[in-house]
Design a protein around this motif. Structure first.
Motif, PDB file in Angstrom:
ATOM      1  N   ASN A   1     -45.130  22.511  10.203  1.00 25.87           N
ATOM      2  CA  ASN A   1     -44.567  23.355  11.312  1.00 25.87           C
ATOM      3  C   ASN A   1     -44.281  24.777  10.697  1.00 25.87           C
ATOM      4  OD1 ASN A   1     -44.133  22.347  14.043  1.00 25.87           O
ATOM      5  ND2 ASN A   1     -43.578  20.431  12.721  1.00 25.87           N
ATOM      6  N   LEU A   2     -43.837  24.871   9.333  1.00 21.56           N
ATOM      7  CA  LEU A   2     -43.635  25.976   8.962  1.00 21.56           C
ATOM      8  C   LEU A   2     -44.787  26.789   8.222  1.00 21.56           C
ATOM      9  CD1 LEU A   2     -40.398  25.318   6.808  1.00 21.56           C
ATOM     10  CD2 LEU A   2     -40.636  26.447   8.990  1.00 21.56           C
ATOM     11  N   CYS A   3     -45.955  26.332   8.367  1.00 17.91           N
ATOM     12  CA  CYS A   3     -47.187  26.659   7.658  1.00 17.91           C
ATOM     13  C   CYS A   3     -48.074  27.513   8.560  1.00 17.91           C
ATOM     14  CB  CYS A   3     -47.989  25.585   6.859  1.00 17.91           C
ATOM     15  SG  CYS A   3     -49.048  26.260   5.613  1.00 17.91           S
ATOM     16  N   VAL A   4     -47.752  27.518  10.043  1.00 20.43           N
ATOM     17  CA  VAL A   4     -48.755  28.115  10.906  1.00 20.43           C
ATOM     18  C   VAL A   4     -48.272  29.319  11.447  1.00 20.43           C
ATOM     19  CG1 VAL A   4     -49.979  27.453  13.195  1.00 20.43           C
ATOM     20  CG2 VAL A   4     -49.281  25.617  11.664  1.00 20.43           C
TER      21      VAL A   4
ATOM     22  N   ASN B   1     -30.336  23.556  20.946  1.00 22.29           N
ATOM     23  CA  ASN B   1     -29.957  24.122  19.666  1.00 22.29           C
ATOM     24  C   ASN B   1     -30.423  23.202  18.180  1.00 22.29           C
ATOM     25  OD1 ASN B   1     -29.012  26.686  20.791  1.00 22.29           O
ATOM     26  ND2 ASN B   1     -27.129  25.503  21.146  1.00 22.29           N
ATOM     27  N   PRO B   2     -31.650  23.030  18.018  1.00 20.41           N
ATOM     28  CA  PRO B   2     -32.067  22.103  16.923  1.00 20.41           C
ATOM     29  C   PRO B   2     -31.605  22.908  15.807  1.00 20.41           C
ATOM     30  CG  PRO B   2     -33.791  22.775  18.251  1.00 20.41           C
ATOM     31  CD  PRO B   2     -32.843  23.199  18.952  1.00 20.41           C
ATOM     32  N   LYS B   3     -31.390  22.049  14.667  1.00 18.84           N
ATOM     33  CA  LYS B   3     -30.923  22.792  13.490  1.00 18.84           C
ATOM     34  C   LYS B   3     -32.198  23.018  12.705  1.00 18.84           C
ATOM     35  CE  LYS B   3     -26.689  19.878  12.987  1.00 18.84           C
ATOM     36  NZ  LYS B   3     -25.954  18.901  12.344  1.00 18.84           N
ATOM     37  N   PHE B   4     -33.411  22.586  12.902  1.00 22.69           N
ATOM     38  CA  PHE B   4     -34.508  22.923  12.111  1.00 22.69           C
ATOM     39  C   PHE B   4     -35.208  24.020  13.164  1.00 22.69           C
ATOM     40  CE2 PHE B   4     -39.347  22.272  11.784  1.00 22.69           C
ATOM     41  CZ  PHE B   4     -39.324  22.718  10.675  1.00 22.69           C
ATOM     42  N   GLU B   5     -35.649  24.971  12.546  1.00 21.17           N
ATOM     43  CA  GLU B   5     -36.266  26.246  13.304  1.00 21.17           C
ATOM     44  C   GLU B   5     -37.772  26.341  12.948  1.00 21.17           C
ATOM     45  OE1 GLU B   5     -36.438  31.110  14.023  1.00 21.17           O
ATOM     46  OE2 GLU B   5     -35.056  30.091  12.562  1.00 21.17           O
ATOM     47  N   ILE B   6     -38.684  26.097  14.022  1.00 18.05           N
ATOM     48  CA  ILE B   6     -40.022  26.119  13.927  1.00 18.05           C
ATOM     49  C   ILE B   6     -40.659  27.660  13.830  1.00 18.05           C
ATOM     50  CG2 ILE B   6     -42.080  25.767  15.284  1.00 18.05           C
ATOM     51  CD1 ILE B   6     -40.579  23.212  16.648  1.00 18.05           C
TER      52      ILE B   6
ATOM     53  N   ALA C   1     -32.872  18.262  20.980  1.00 15.73           N
ATOM     54  CA  ALA C   1     -32.651  18.836  19.491  1.00 15.73           C
ATOM     55  C   ALA C   1     -33.069  18.008  18.387  1.00 15.73           C
ATOM     56  CB  ALA C   1     -31.081  19.128  19.535  1.00 15.73           C
ATOM     57  N   ARG C   2     -32.776  16.713  18.736  1.00 13.58           N
ATOM     58  CA  ARG C   2     -33.318  15.587  17.361  1.00 13.58           C
ATOM     59  C   ARG C   2     -34.479  15.444  17.325  1.00 13.58           C
ATOM     60  NH1 ARG C   2     -32.036  14.770  13.933  1.00 13.58           N
ATOM     61  NH2 ARG C   2     -32.057  12.185  13.422  1.00 13.58           N
ATOM     62  N   ILE C   3     -35.252  15.768  18.481  1.00 14.69           N
ATOM     63  CA  ILE C   3     -36.888  15.455  18.230  1.00 14.69           C
ATOM     64  C   ILE C   3     -37.345  16.568  17.747  1.00 14.69           C
ATOM     65  CG2 ILE C   3     -39.147  15.994  19.764  1.00 14.69           C
ATOM     66  CD1 ILE C   3     -37.922  14.316  22.122  1.00 14.69           C
ATOM     67  N   VAL C   4     -36.845  17.923  17.849  1.00  9.36           N
ATOM     68  CA  VAL C   4     -37.452  18.963  16.810  1.00  9.36           C
ATOM     69  C   VAL C   4     -36.950  18.831  15.446  1.00  9.36           C
ATOM     70  CG1 VAL C   4     -36.985  21.476  16.694  1.00  9.36           C
ATOM     71  CG2 VAL C   4     -37.323  20.611  18.745  1.00  9.36           C
ATOM     72  N   GLU C   5     -35.697  18.332  15.192  1.00 10.57           N
ATOM     73  CA  GLU C   5     -35.288  18.274  13.880  1.00 10.57           C
ATOM     74  C   GLU C   5     -36.080  17.118  13.102  1.00 10.57           C
ATOM     75  OE1 GLU C   5     -30.750  19.339  15.140  1.00 10.57           O
ATOM     76  OE2 GLU C   5     -31.154  17.182  14.714  1.00 10.57           O
TER      77      GLU C   5
ATOM     78  N   ALA D   1     -39.274  16.267  13.873  1.00 10.40           N
ATOM     79  CA  ALA D   1     -40.562  16.774  13.907  1.00 10.40           C
ATOM     80  C   ALA D   1     -41.609  15.714  14.036  1.00 10.40           C
ATOM     81  CB  ALA D   1     -40.796  17.681  12.820  1.00 10.40           C
ATOM     82  N   PRO D   2     -41.592  14.950  15.048  1.00  8.56           N
ATOM     83  CA  PRO D   2     -42.993  14.078  15.142  1.00  8.56           C
ATOM     84  C   PRO D   2     -44.233  14.762  15.837  1.00  8.56           C
ATOM     85  CG  PRO D   2     -41.557  13.630  16.924  1.00  8.56           C
ATOM     86  CD  PRO D   2     -40.692  14.660  16.045  1.00  8.56           C
TER      87      PRO D   2
END
Length: 550
Positions: free
Chosen positions: A323-326, A355-360, A507-511, A513-514
């Motif tokens: 998710n961070l590589c794109v 407000n998920p803790k992981f940012e795309i 929020a939990r789904i984003v964190e 990351a399925p």
């Protein structure tokens, strides 16, 4: 694109005859549409070909008990009364709902729409013992409303629906159950030769005849079906909603899965409207006087990841790294600006954001670091195989987009192989799952999805109750935590409480990351200036009925 290619591609793809463009239709106001699908979506009342089927052979010809409001380009589409005027859940037993039906509605064959017709349409996909049970309609229906259990007529204009558990999402999910005419189907069954004695085969043949001559309650009626080539609908001037009585006489649907062929068809005047024009042709399309319609949509273009044993995606570091590589801004430029950059399934500011803790975002160094920690490197890349299609409903520009992903992820120690299949086969495997042979060994699948309602946006992908073949949890992701979050949302019949529960879930789904979230669609479609009254809603769907032709 050369004029020689334009002429040949259009004539071969459309199979246009002098009859089509000649005097037979010259006096009619005809709207011709080039779809991305490779075949005509099923016309019997439960379309396939993803939600492009709902858009073009569902909504125009049929109604649900509830419908989507597609009348505004500025406001989010919401569920409104359709063939039901009101509904409520039983205060003492929240598995029971009562729907009051709209009086005076007729099917296009002239028969009455009533509670018995609702029961019949529920049984066509839920009751295997029913004479009209349609196995080919189950997958595209039951997976979208998995808690619906039964229907019972209370009186001619009242029906009771029962769910297997309390489900506040039911009225939204019912937008996917289109009402077909029981009387018309019975006439088709009566015409099946007596020599056909097997009940299932008789039903199958009756539904095939119904598909060629369908009858719903919608603003258009199907009149001509040529599989893989064309489908024609004519205006139902007796439609029950005066605001949606069609202004065009005839709509012609043409499957044109290749973007350049669609664009050539539009520029040469063979069609009036195309879905997903070739991005590099957009300037030419505008210069030639055509209109490009776009709007931010609740529609996600992702990779959905496999959590089956041995999958490289079982490691959350790998999922976060992808998710961070794109560089999505680069992809947006490649697509001529025809996408939005996602931060999750829904955007910040949405009631379900949370407000998920992981940012795309794009962070190449952070992605490389995570991959190194996960044990991968340039000399030892993570092997990824992605199942995708060359075209199809909502797929945008799947081949160039996936090739972009293939190159982008190479920088972060991924070795991506693309497995290209026919769209409907890929879509069918979405319910069969990553462990099925039809996944072709892929550990990710590229099927776009609408995020208009909680079930479609989130629940079906993360509930342990929606593992294949029940619904679309293709990768077998989920656990007790997610099931509890879903239950909290599903049993919240107050809108504010439900939104708060859904925000926690998102929020939990984003964190976790399925998915690799790649793009949000803007639904680009190009149309002739002759097409008037176009409303491009904030929805995956669009309403043809109010449109007119000069």
């Amino acid at each position: 694109m050369s004029s020689r290619f334009t002429t040949r591609a259009v004539m071969l793809a459309l199979g246009f005859s002098t009859t089509l463009v000649g005097t037979a239709l010259a006096q009619e106001k005809v709207l011709r549409i080039g779809m991305t699908a490779a075949d005509i979506p099923r016309t019997h009342g439960q379309p396939d070909q993803g939600f492009e089927g709902n858009r073009f052979t569902g909504i125009p010809m049929y109604d649900g008990l509830t419908n989507w409001d597609l009348s505004s380009a500025d406001k989010a589409s919401v569920v409104i009364p359709g063939l039901a005027t009101e509904w409520s859940v039983d205060a003492g037993d929240k598995t029971k709902w009562v729907f009051k039906l709209r009086p005076g509605v007729k099917f296009q064959d002239g028969s009455a729409f009533d509670a018995a017709a609702v029961v019949w349409n529920v049984e066509k996909v839920l009751n295997k013992e029913a004479a009209h049970f349609a196995a080919d309609q189950v997958g595209v229906t039951v997976s979208r409303m998995p808690t619906l259990k039964s229907a019972k007529a209370i009186d001619p204009l009242t029906v009771e629906l029962t769910t297997s558990e309390p489900d506040a999402f039911l009225p939204i999910n019912l937008t996917n159950l289109y009402m077909a005419s029981p009387t018309h189907w019975a006439a088709k069954l009566a015409a099946v030769p007596a020599s056909v004695t097997d009940a299932a085969e008789r039903s199958k043949q009756a539904w095939a005849a119904f598909s060629a001559d369908p009858s719903g309650t919608g603003p258009f009626k199907g009149v001509r079906l040529v599989p893989r080539e064309r489908f024609e609908m004519v205006a139902n001037k007796a439609y029950w909603d005066p605001k949606r009585v069609p202004k065009v006489d005839r709509v012609v649907l043409l499957p044109l899965p290749e973007a350049n062929a669609r664009t050539a068809a539009l520029l040469s005047g063979q069609v009036d409207w195309i879905e997903a024009p070739a991005p590099d042709a957009v300037p030419q399309i505008k210069q030639r006087g055509f209109s490009i319609y776009t709007n931010a949509q609740p529609h996600v273009w992702p990779w959905q990841l496999s959590f089956a044993e041995g999958s490289v995606w079982l490691d959350k570091k790998v999922r976060h790294a992808a998710n961070l590589c794109v560089n999505r801004e680069e992809l947006k430029t490649l697509l001529g600006g025809l996408m939005e950059v996602p931060k999750g399934t829904v955007p910040p500011g949405h009631p379900w954001w949370g407000n998920p803790k992981f940012e795309i975002k794009y962070d190449l160094e952070a992605a490389k670091k995570l991959m190194t920690e996960a044990g991968f490197s340039a000399s030892k890349p993570a092997k990824v195989k992605v199942l995708t299609s060359a075209s199809g409903s909502g797929q945008m520009q799947p081949l160039p987009m996936n090739e972009f992903m293939q190159q982008a992820l190479k920088d972060c120690y991924f070795d991506v192989a693309l497995e290209v299949g026919e769209w409907n086969a890929v879509f069918t495997n979405w319910r069969e799952g990553a462990k099925h042979a039809n996944a072709r060994g892929a550990n990710a699948t590229n099927v776009t999805y609408a995020a208009m309602d909680p079930f479609f946006a989130m629940v079906r992908f993360v509930s342990t109750k929606t593992f294949p073949p029940v619904s679309n949890n293709w990768g077998y992701f989920g656990n007790d935590e997610f099931d509890k979050l879903i239950a909290d949302a599903r049993t919240s019949f107050d809108g504010t409480a439900r939104d708060a529960a859904l925000a926690k879930l998102h929020a939990r789904i984003v964190e976790e990351a399925p998915f690799v979230w790649v793009a949000h669609d803007v639904g680009p479609r190009a149309m002739s200036a002759k097409v008037k009254g176009v409303v491009q809603p904030k929805s995956w769907f669009i309403d043809i009925a109010p449109m007119s032709m000069e």
